[in-house]
Design a protein around this motif. Structure first.
Motif, short mmCIF file in Angstrom:
data_model
loop_
_atom_site.label_atom_id
_atom_site.label_comp_id
_atom_site.label_asym_id
_atom_site.label_seq_id
_atom_site.Cartn_x
_atom_site.Cartn_y
_atom_site.Cartn_z
N ASP A 1 -14.29 -31.04 23.82
CA ASP A 1 -15.25 -31.08 22.72
C ASP A 1 -16.09 -29.80 22.68
O ASP A 1 -17.29 -29.84 22.44
CB ASP A 1 -16.16 -32.31 22.84
N GLN A 2 -15.44 -28.66 22.91
CA GLN A 2 -16.12 -27.37 22.94
C GLN A 2 -15.38 -26.36 22.06
O GLN A 2 -14.15 -26.33 22.05
CB GLN A 2 -16.19 -26.81 24.37
N THR A 3 -16.16 -25.57 21.33
CA THR A 3 -15.58 -24.42 20.63
C THR A 3 -15.61 -23.25 21.59
O THR A 3 -16.69 -22.80 22.00
CB THR A 3 -16.40 -24.07 19.37
N PRO A 4 -14.45 -22.74 22.01
CA PRO A 4 -14.46 -21.72 23.06
C PRO A 4 -14.85 -20.35 22.54
O PRO A 4 -14.63 -20.01 21.37
CB PRO A 4 -13.00 -21.72 23.53
N LEU A 5 -15.41 -19.55 23.42
CA LEU A 5 -15.55 -18.12 23.17
C LEU A 5 -14.25 -17.44 23.58
O LEU A 5 -13.66 -17.80 24.61
CB LEU A 5 -16.71 -17.54 23.98
N ILE A 6 -13.82 -16.49 22.77
CA ILE A 6 -12.62 -15.70 23.10
C ILE A 6 -13.09 -14.30 23.45
O ILE A 6 -13.70 -13.62 22.62
CB ILE A 6 -11.63 -15.65 21.93
N ALA A 7 -12.84 -13.87 24.67
CA ALA A 7 -13.32 -12.58 25.14
C ALA A 7 -12.83 -11.46 24.22
O ALA A 7 -11.64 -11.36 23.92
CB ALA A 7 -12.84 -12.33 26.57
N GLY A 8 -13.77 -10.66 23.75
CA GLY A 8 -13.45 -9.54 22.88
C GLY A 8 -13.57 -9.84 21.41
O GLY A 8 -13.46 -8.93 20.57
N GLN A 9 -13.79 -11.12 21.07
CA GLN A 9 -13.92 -11.51 19.67
C GLN A 9 -15.36 -11.87 19.34
O GLN A 9 -16.25 -11.76 20.19
CB GLN A 9 -12.97 -12.66 19.35
N LYS A 10 -15.61 -12.27 18.12
CA LYS A 10 -16.97 -12.53 17.64
C LYS A 10 -17.71 -13.49 18.57
O LYS A 10 -17.20 -14.55 18.90
CB LYS A 10 -16.92 -13.10 16.22
N GLY A 11 -18.90 -13.10 18.95
CA GLY A 11 -19.70 -13.90 19.86
C GLY A 11 -19.49 -13.54 21.32
O GLY A 11 -20.30 -13.89 22.17
#
Length: 258
Positions: A82-92
């Motif tokens: 139930d988490q929206t992941p952060l993608i390293a190098g992308q927005k955020g």
């Protein structure tokens, strides 16, 4: 707790962190066809064995050099944690450092994350050696900018190519030869010498040439599973950081949520 996922060409590493303390670490062979459901069954069992539940995960960050694997890892995060992941190098989760090379977009996520962690942990100019599917040797300057590096075949890849191309050569384990001689008396010992000491000679030579080009004192950091295999037979490593990529992901998560 943070679930940090490092998807490499050979393995996908999952690490559960409380702050920057690694509470659990698991790896599975990289297969872009592996579904979110398959990951979930495997990972849920391992979390349970360590006394954790999926509900303990309150954040997910992903670093990947395998684009085809990204979607299923994102779906794993959304469906089962139930988490929206952060993608390293992308927005955020932008790199937040200068990438001073001709094609900045071509820098692998793992190398960028390693650079972030190395600069945070050590002062001055740095050389980061990562023993993975490929062996990479990267220069990060004293300001934290990525300045370039080297890509060489990984030691396992080199051995696989040798055995595949030479019909009479057997598959051998990669290990330090028990005898310090570099003159082998049989096929297996000659292969062990060539792979092991040849690899050390390559790394020592590349690091020496890179140091000469940098022209300032440099700290040499190494990471990757095979780092400890070479440590006892070469003096070039100043620091071994087995969790460098995972620590870098934790730092990126902290920065994004500061």
């Amino acid at each position: 707790m943070l679930l940090a996922i490092d998807a490499g060409n050979t393995n996908v590493v999952f690490a559960l962190l409380d702050g920057r303390e690694v509470k659990g670490r698991w790896r599975i062979a990289t297969d872009p066809r592996r579904t979110a459901d398959e990951y979930a069954v495997w990972l849920s069992q391992l979390l349970s064995l360590e006394g954790y539940q999926r509900s303990d995960v309150t954040g997910v960050i992903i670093s990947t050099v395998v684009p085809r694997a990204t979607h299923n890892l994102e779906w794993l995060s959304a469906k089962y944690f139930d988490q929206t992941p952060l993608i390293a190098g992308q927005k955020g989760a932008e790199w937040g450092m200068a990438i001073d090379v001709q094609e900045p977009q071509s820098l692998g996520a793992d190398r960028a994350v390693n650079a972030i962690a190395a600069h945070a942990l050590h002062e001055g100019d740095l050389i980061v050696i990562d023993f993975g599917t490929a062996t990479t040797v990267d220069w990060i300057d004293y300001r934290g900018a990525y300045k370039g590096g080297i890509i060489a075949p990984g030691i396992n890849l080199s051995l696989d190519a040798l055995v595949a191309a030479a019909a009479k050569l057997p598959r051998i384990a990669i290990e330090a030869p028990t005898d310090p001689t570099v003159i082998g008396r049989d096929t297996v010992s000659q292969m062990q010498i060539g792979i092991y000491w040849g690899y050390i000679a390559m790394i020592e030579g590349l690091v020496a040439r890179m140091k000469a080009e940098v022209g300032r004192p440099v700290t040499v950091i190494t990471t990757g599973g095979l780092a400890v295999l070479f440590e006892k037979n070469t003096p070039i490593f100043d620091s071994i950081e087995p969790d460098l990529t995972i620590q870098g992901l934790a730092m990126m998560w902290e920065r994004a949520h500061a």
